[in-house]
Design a protein around this motif. Structure first.
Motif, PDB file in Angstrom:
ATOM      1  N   UNK A 115     -22.507   1.031 -23.951  1.00  0.00           N
ATOM      2  CA  UNK A 115     -23.927   1.156 -24.256  1.00  0.00           C
ATOM      3  C   UNK A 115     -24.262   2.637 -24.375  1.00  0.00           C
ATOM      4  N   UNK A 116     -25.175   2.944 -25.284  1.00  0.00           N
ATOM      5  CA  UNK A 116     -25.568   4.342 -25.504  1.00  0.00           C
ATOM      6  C   UNK A 116     -27.076   4.443 -25.539  1.00  0.00           C
ATOM      7  N   UNK A 117     -27.604   5.376 -24.784  1.00  0.00           N
ATOM      8  CA  UNK A 117     -29.021   5.734 -24.817  1.00  0.00           C
ATOM      9  C   UNK A 117     -29.120   7.031 -25.608  1.00  0.00           C
ATOM     10  N   UNK A 118     -29.379   6.905 -26.894  1.00  0.00           N
ATOM     11  CA  UNK A 118     -29.345   8.059 -27.785  1.00  0.00           C
ATOM     12  C   UNK A 118     -30.490   9.031 -27.516  1.00  0.00           C
ATOM     13  N   UNK A 119     -31.605   8.540 -26.995  1.00  0.00           N
ATOM     14  CA  UNK A 119     -32.727   9.433 -26.691  1.00  0.00           C
ATOM     15  C   UNK A 119     -32.391  10.361 -25.525  1.00  0.00           C
ATOM     16  N   UNK A 120     -31.624   9.872 -24.569  1.00  0.00           N
ATOM     17  CA  UNK A 120     -31.270  10.668 -23.394  1.00  0.00           C
ATOM     18  C   UNK A 120     -29.869  11.276 -23.483  1.00  0.00           C
ATOM     19  N   UNK A 121     -29.149  10.977 -24.584  1.00  0.00           N
ATOM     20  CA  UNK A 121     -27.820  11.553 -24.827  1.00  0.00           C
ATOM     21  C   UNK A 121     -26.786  11.127 -23.778  1.00  0.00           C
ATOM     22  N   UNK A 122     -26.902   9.908 -23.283  1.00  0.00           N
ATOM     23  CA  UNK A 122     -25.943   9.398 -22.307  1.00  0.00           C
ATOM     24  C   UNK A 122     -25.423   8.043 -22.758  1.00  0.00           C
ATOM     25  N   UNK A 123     -24.248   7.700 -22.275  1.00  0.00           N
ATOM     26  CA  UNK A 123     -23.635   6.413 -22.610  1.00  0.00           C
ATOM     27  C   UNK A 123     -22.699   6.001 -21.498  1.00  0.00           C
ATOM     28  N   UNK A 124     -22.300   4.741 -21.516  1.00  0.00           N
ATOM     29  CA  UNK A 124     -21.357   4.211 -20.541  1.00  0.00           C
ATOM     30  C   UNK A 124     -20.348   3.353 -21.281  1.00  0.00           C
ATOM     31  N   UNK A 125     -19.081   3.459 -20.889  1.00  0.00           N
ATOM     32  CA  UNK A 125     -18.002   2.662 -21.450  1.00  0.00           C
ATOM     33  C   UNK A 125     -17.366   1.870 -20.313  1.00  0.00           C
ATOM     34  N   UNK A 126     -17.279   0.551 -20.472  1.00  0.00           N
ATOM     35  CA  UNK A 126     -16.676  -0.318 -19.467  1.00  0.00           C
ATOM     36  C   UNK A 126     -15.225  -0.582 -19.855  1.00  0.00           C
ATOM     37  N   UNK A 127     -14.307   0.000 -19.115  1.00  0.00           N
ATOM     38  CA  UNK A 127     -12.888  -0.120 -19.447  1.00  0.00           C
ATOM     39  C   UNK A 127     -12.358  -1.553 -19.374  1.00  0.00           C
ATOM     40  N   UNK A 128     -12.779  -2.394 -18.405  1.00  0.00           N
ATOM     41  CA  UNK A 128     -12.237  -3.760 -18.379  1.00  0.00           C
ATOM     42  C   UNK A 128     -12.486  -4.541 -19.665  1.00  0.00           C
ATOM     43  N   UNK A 129     -13.602  -4.283 -20.346  1.00  0.00           N
ATOM     44  CA  UNK A 129     -13.911  -5.015 -21.573  1.00  0.00           C
ATOM     45  C   UNK A 129     -12.959  -4.662 -22.702  1.00  0.00           C
ATOM     46  N   UNK A 130     -12.196  -3.572 -22.552  1.00  0.00           N
ATOM     47  CA  UNK A 130     -11.232  -3.177 -23.570  1.00  0.00           C
ATOM     48  C   UNK A 130      -9.917  -3.930 -23.434  1.00  0.00           C
ATOM     49  N   UNK A 180     -20.053   8.014 -19.310  1.00  0.00           N
ATOM     50  CA  UNK A 180     -19.429   7.554 -18.070  1.00  0.00           C
ATOM     51  C   UNK A 180     -18.408   6.466 -18.387  1.00  0.00           C
ATOM     52  N   UNK A 181     -17.171   6.675 -17.960  1.00  0.00           N
ATOM     53  CA  UNK A 181     -16.137   5.642 -18.044  1.00  0.00           C
ATOM     54  C   UNK A 181     -16.012   4.999 -16.673  1.00  0.00           C
ATOM     55  N   UNK A 182     -16.136   3.687 -16.635  1.00  0.00           N
ATOM     56  CA  UNK A 182     -16.134   2.980 -15.362  1.00  0.00           C
ATOM     57  C   UNK A 182     -15.253   1.744 -15.445  1.00  0.00           C
ATOM     58  N   UNK A 183     -14.752   1.307 -14.293  1.00  0.00           N
ATOM     59  CA  UNK A 183     -14.019   0.041 -14.245  1.00  0.00           C
ATOM     60  C   UNK A 183     -14.940  -1.109 -13.837  1.00  0.00           C
ATOM     61  N   UNK A 184     -16.246  -0.882 -13.915  1.00  0.00           N
ATOM     62  CA  UNK A 184     -17.219  -1.936 -13.640  1.00  0.00           C
ATOM     63  C   UNK A 184     -17.240  -2.943 -14.795  1.00  0.00           C
ATOM     64  N   UNK A 185     -16.992  -4.232 -14.541  1.00  0.00           N
ATOM     65  CA  UNK A 185     -17.130  -5.244 -15.597  1.00  0.00           C
ATOM     66  C   UNK A 185     -18.604  -5.572 -15.809  1.00  0.00           C
ATOM     67  N   UNK A 186     -19.077  -5.416 -17.031  1.00  0.00           N
ATOM     68  CA  UNK A 186     -20.490  -5.614 -17.347  1.00  0.00           C
ATOM     69  C   UNK A 186     -20.625  -6.741 -18.357  1.00  0.00           C
ATOM     70  N   UNK A 187     -21.585  -7.624 -18.125  1.00  0.00           N
ATOM     71  CA  UNK A 187     -21.857  -8.714 -19.059  1.00  0.00           C
ATOM     72  C   UNK A 187     -23.357  -8.818 -19.272  1.00  0.00           C
ATOM     73  N   UNK A 188     -23.740  -9.203 -20.474  1.00  0.00           N
ATOM     74  CA  UNK A 188     -25.139  -9.446 -20.790  1.00  0.00           C
ATOM     75  C   UNK A 188     -25.243 -10.617 -21.747  1.00  0.00           C
ATOM     76  N   UNK A 189     -26.104 -11.579 -21.422  1.00  0.00           N
ATOM     77  CA  UNK A 189     -26.274 -12.782 -22.227  1.00  0.00           C
ATOM     78  C   UNK A 189     -24.938 -13.480 -22.474  1.00  0.00           C
ATOM     79  N   UNK A 190     -24.070 -13.477 -21.463  1.00  0.00           N
ATOM     80  CA  UNK A 190     -22.784 -14.144 -21.571  1.00  0.00           C
ATOM     81  C   UNK A 190     -21.733 -13.364 -22.326  1.00  0.00           C
TER      82      UNK A 190
END
Length: 346
Positions: A77-92, A61-71
């Motif tokens: 992020x990738x969940x390799x067991x479920x074969x899914x991932x998310x890419x946050x475009x703003x962080x690029x 999933x490519x999203x324009x949602x800005x995501x932060x964790x621990x600052x």
């Protein structure tokens, strides 16, 4: 923006992903799955549902949602067991979005498929300039986390890149097309200024410093009016430090987006006013009104004054716009949906 980037990637990825004995087919599904989501765990779960629905092998999933964790801003992020991932475009970041998206997508596909030959920097995402500005770091999560792999940037330098990406996702240059009432008021006031010889004389007496100050004040006034009149200022819902930083990011991106958008409107209106003034006002008439020879700089001064007046009037015209219309003009789809939900809840 996520849709445009994704469709372009879908054309290029099959060739870039080509591996021996493997034939790739990349499908695009445009759906607001992240509109009401606030963290990657929910996004990964929604992405998994879409993957099962379409019978895909993998889903990113490519999203324009800005995501932060621990600052730290989260790039992917990738969940390799479920074969899914998310890419946050703003962080690029705000530049070279497609190139960086392609690089992180190739990395994530390798994570999901278990191919990690060539090291973490095999696609050039973490080049020398990136390491200086905002290095991308790979983290393996423990069993308590939803995702197995997480790519983040550094807290301070990554925050600036995240902010630039948030502004880019809002597409501030498109703001002018969504504020029709403000634009109409600005154009009408500029036309009035063009027809008033008194305003010509006032503009002629203002120095360059005052002209610059007037331009700055007019842009700042319209930005302030849009924020206050249409409730665009984000408020803290709790006293947590994380909430404070997140709200600061949202508000800073709002101010930057509106400032750039109104600035583009100012420049566009200035060019139009300059062309109209040179076409409608003869040099002899301008010279006789001002009492001294009129050269090209006089036309620049007049157009500058008309434009500043027009933008100030645009602030009043923006009051005729609905809150929803202003949010649609000022933000990307996901951010506009998030703020609409907040407005309805409050």
């Amino acid at each position: 923006m996520p849709e445009r980037v994704t469709r372009r990637l879908a054309d290029d990825l099959p060739d870039m992903l080509g591996q021996e004995y493997v034939s790739w087919a990349v499908e695009v599904d445009v759906d607001p799955v992240t509109a009401g989501r606030h963290n990657t765990r929910d996004i990964l779960a929604s992405t998994r549902d879409r993957m099962d629905h379409h019978n895909w092998d993998y889903a990113i999933c490519l999203t324009d949602l800005p995501v932060r964790t621990h600052g730290r801003p989260v790039v992917a992020e990738a969940d390799c067991d479920r074969n899914v991932a998310v890419v946050s475009l703003p962080a690029l970041g705000g530049t070279q979005v497609y190139r960086r998206s392609k690089q992180i997508m190739l990395l994530i596909v390798d994570e999901l498929t278990g191919h990690r030959g060539g090291g973490e920097n095999r696609y050039g995402l973490d080049n020398t300039l990136t390491r200086i500005l905002a290095p991308v770091e790979r983290h393996e999560q423990d069993e308590q986390h939803e995702a197995d792999i997480r790519y983040t940037t550094t807290p301070k330098r990554g925050r600036m890149r995240l902010l630039a990406g948030m502004v880019r996702s809002n597409e501030p240059a498109q703001l002018i097309f969504g504020l029709r009432s403000a634009l109409a008021a600005a154009v009408a006031t500029s036309a009035f200024g063009l027809s008033s010889s008194t305003i010509w004389q006032i503009g002629d007496q203002l120095g360059v410093l005052r002209q610059l100050l007037a331009a700055f004040v007019s842009v700042a006034l319209l930005v302030f009016w849009l924020i206050t009149a249409h409730g665009l200022w984000e408020k803290r819902k709790s006293g947590s430090e994380a909430d404070r930083e997140q709200v600061l990011l949202y508000n800073t991106s709002t101010v930057a987006t509106l400032t750039i958008g109104v600035g583009v409107m100012y420049l566009g209106l200035f060019v139009i006013n300059l062309a109209v003034a040179m076409f409608v006002v003869p040099e002899e008439l301008l010279s006789s009104t001002l009492g001294h020879p009129a050269d090209f700089t006089r036309y620049l001064t007049l157009a500058w004054g008309f434009t500043s007046m027009g933008v100030v009037a645009g602030a009043l015209g923006s009051s005729l716009e609905s809150d929803q219309a202003v949010r649609q003009a000022a933000y990307g789809y996901r951010e506009e949906q998030r703020r609409t939900e907040q407005s309805e809840q409050s």
